[in-house]
Design a protein around this motif. Structure first.
Motif, PDB file in Angstrom:
ATOM      1  N   ALA A  64       0.800  -1.227   0.000  1.00 35.80           N
ATOM      2  CA  ALA A  64       0.000   0.000   0.000  1.00 35.80           C
ATOM      3  C   ALA A  64       0.834   1.279   0.000  1.00 35.80           C
ATOM      4  CB  ALA A  64      -0.956  -0.019   1.193  1.00 35.80           C
ATOM      5  N   HIS A  85      -2.103  -4.264   2.399  1.00 32.76           N
ATOM      6  CA  HIS A  85      -1.783  -3.563   3.646  1.00 32.76           C
ATOM      7  C   HIS A  85      -1.045  -4.526   4.573  1.00 32.76           C
ATOM      8  CE1 HIS A  85      -4.519  -0.335   2.353  1.00 32.76           C
ATOM      9  NE2 HIS A  85      -5.246  -1.325   1.870  1.00 32.76           N
ATOM     10  N   SER A  92      -0.527   1.408   8.150  1.00 31.42           N
ATOM     11  CA  SER A  92      -1.357   0.462   7.411  1.00 31.42           C
ATOM     12  C   SER A  92      -2.389  -0.185   8.333  1.00 31.42           C
ATOM     13  CB  SER A  92      -0.488  -0.619   6.762  1.00 31.42           C
ATOM     14  OG  SER A  92       0.241  -0.082   5.688  1.00 31.42           O
TER      15      SER A  92
END
Length: 446
Positions: A64, A85, A92
């Motif tokens: 991410a 994530h 995250s």
């Protein structure tokens, strides 16, 4: 947009790497849902290889934080990447991975292809790291939704870099045999059971091990690298280059015998390693490449033809190469300085940083030169300079690569003519080492 950037990154890869090969593309299913699983030895270079060279459109699962970076995030979205994530990434939220899995399963439900690096991060370890279970969980979730449709296939893909930190090296993308994911019964929204996930993850790990180079220690890779060059060296002239797939297969065989030889015949192993080190040191002292130890290439006719062709190429390229060197050398040095500073010893990140720095600094150099020419000679001259600048850079690259080969050939010819005993001694030592490697290989097989 995707097609444009795919072509652009493909061009950049072929500039950074002198030689790129794809093997096993015929094994990749042309239709139906596919999950590519890959090893991850070289940062952003790895996904670029798959996105540019895979035989079908792929959506990549990427960490991410990349999506929050100004330029890289734009490219991630242009290539329809899917954010993952991770716990180790600051800020995250792993709960968002449910959306990640749903998006990946939706791509598969449409008969599309996704790609995952199941190790979770790039690295320079001598073997695969323990795999995460995300690939298996996505596969089971999508397979359960497609019980009556085309089965989901997993395709292992191995990335092999001859020297991943080195500009103008060689790289291979190797696709292995696909296998079908057997669905398990799931309720809507239900996570797959732990035991089938572990079994599928283990199968993915075995499949990836079959398309990558595995060793317990980095020293094994270093020794096998030198042994492979000796075994592959040819005496005929001109030597015919083997494919990277053949080189990769030879290294796998040498690594497979490494531990067995070291355990069963430790004295022979140590003696062989010492001989290889001495042979490499002697070659280095003479300034030679192993491929230049080919006595058949030093006939009068072959030498005259090579010198004539090389001189013609160098003379034709010299003007453009000089212009290219004057313009590009500051950017070239800056790329190396920036990459070394930012990588901080992380080998898996070095090539990625070099490519990103070059993508910024070289175009800025060309624009700067074009702007100066525009101010000096007018707009049309500036446009011409902007067109010529990258061509001059490529001419300089080809010129100095050819010059380096000519200098190496001249050293080998000088050794062959004026110190033939030293040349023949190196050649005899190479033959002896090769025979010992082959003999040990046969002993391991029996």
């Amino acid at each position: 947009m995707r097609s444009f950037f795919r072509a652009l990154f493909g061009l950049i890869l072929r500039v950074f790497f002198r030689r790129i090969e794809v093997s096993g593309a015929e094994r990749v299913p042309q239709r139906g849902p596919v999950i590519f699983v890959l090893n991850h030895p070289s940062g952003l270079i790895d996904p670029a290889f798959l996105l540019c060279l895979a035989p079908r459109r792929v959506s990549l699962l990427a960490k991410a934080p990349l999506f929050r970076m100004p330029v890289i995030g734009f490219f991630c979205r242009a290539f329809e990447a899917i954010p993952v994530h991770r716990r180790q990434d600051a800020g995250s939220d792993t709960a968002q991975n449910r959306e990640t899995f749903d998006t990946a399963r939706a791509v598969l439900a449409r008969g599309g292809a996704i790609a995952i690096f199941p190790e979770g991060a790039s690295h320079s370890d001598p073997k695969l790291r323990p795999l995460k279970t995300g690939a298996a969980r996505i596969a089971f979730g999508a397979a359960g939704e497609r019980a009556e449709s085309a089965p989901i296939r997993i395709v292992p893909a191995g990335l092999y870099y001859r020297a991943k930190r080195t500009f103008r090296s060689a790289a291979l993308l190797y696709f292995g045999d696909p296998f079908v994911v057997e669905p398990v019964a799931l309720e809507p929204g239900e996570e797959p059971p732990a035991e089938p996930v572990r079994e599928l993850t283990a199968r993915i790990e075995r499949a990836l091990a079959a398309v990558t180079l595995q060793a317990e220690q980095a020293e094994a890779h270093a020794l096998v690298d030198r042994a492979q060059r000796i075994v592959s060296a040819q005496d005929e002239a001109p030597p015919s280059p083997s494919s990277l797939a053949d080189e990769f297969a030879l290294r796998r065989r040498l690594l497979a015998g490494y531990d067995a030889v070291r355990a069963q015949w430790p004295e022979r192993f140590a003696a062989l390693a010492t001989r290889i080190d001495r042979y490499e040191a002697a070659l280095s002292a003479a300034g030679l490449d192993p491929r230049q130890l080919a006595p058949g290439r030093f006939t009068l006719g072959r030498v005259a033809a090579y010198v004539g062709k090389a001189a013609l190429v160098l003379v034709l390229l010299l003007p453009a190469a000089l212009v290219g060197v004057v313009m590009q050398y500051p950017a070239y040095r800056a790329v190396g300085f920036v990459a070394t500073g930012l990588a901080k010893g992380a080998e898996d990140a070095l090539a990625s940083i070099k490519v990103l720095a070059a993508m910024l600094l070289f175009p800025l150099t060309w624009i700067g030169v074009a702007t100066l020419v525009w101010l000096w000679r007018g707009f049309e001259a500036g446009v011409l300079a902007l067109t010529i600048a990258p061509l001059a850079a490529y001419a300089a690259l080809v010129f100095f690569e050819r010059l380096d080969r000519i200098i190496g050939g001249a050293r080998a010819l000088s050794l062959f003519v004026f110190r033939r005993w030293a040349f023949l001694r190196l050649l005899a030592e190479r033959h002896a080492i090769r025979e010992e490697i082959v003999a040990l290989g046969r002993a391991v097989e029996t």
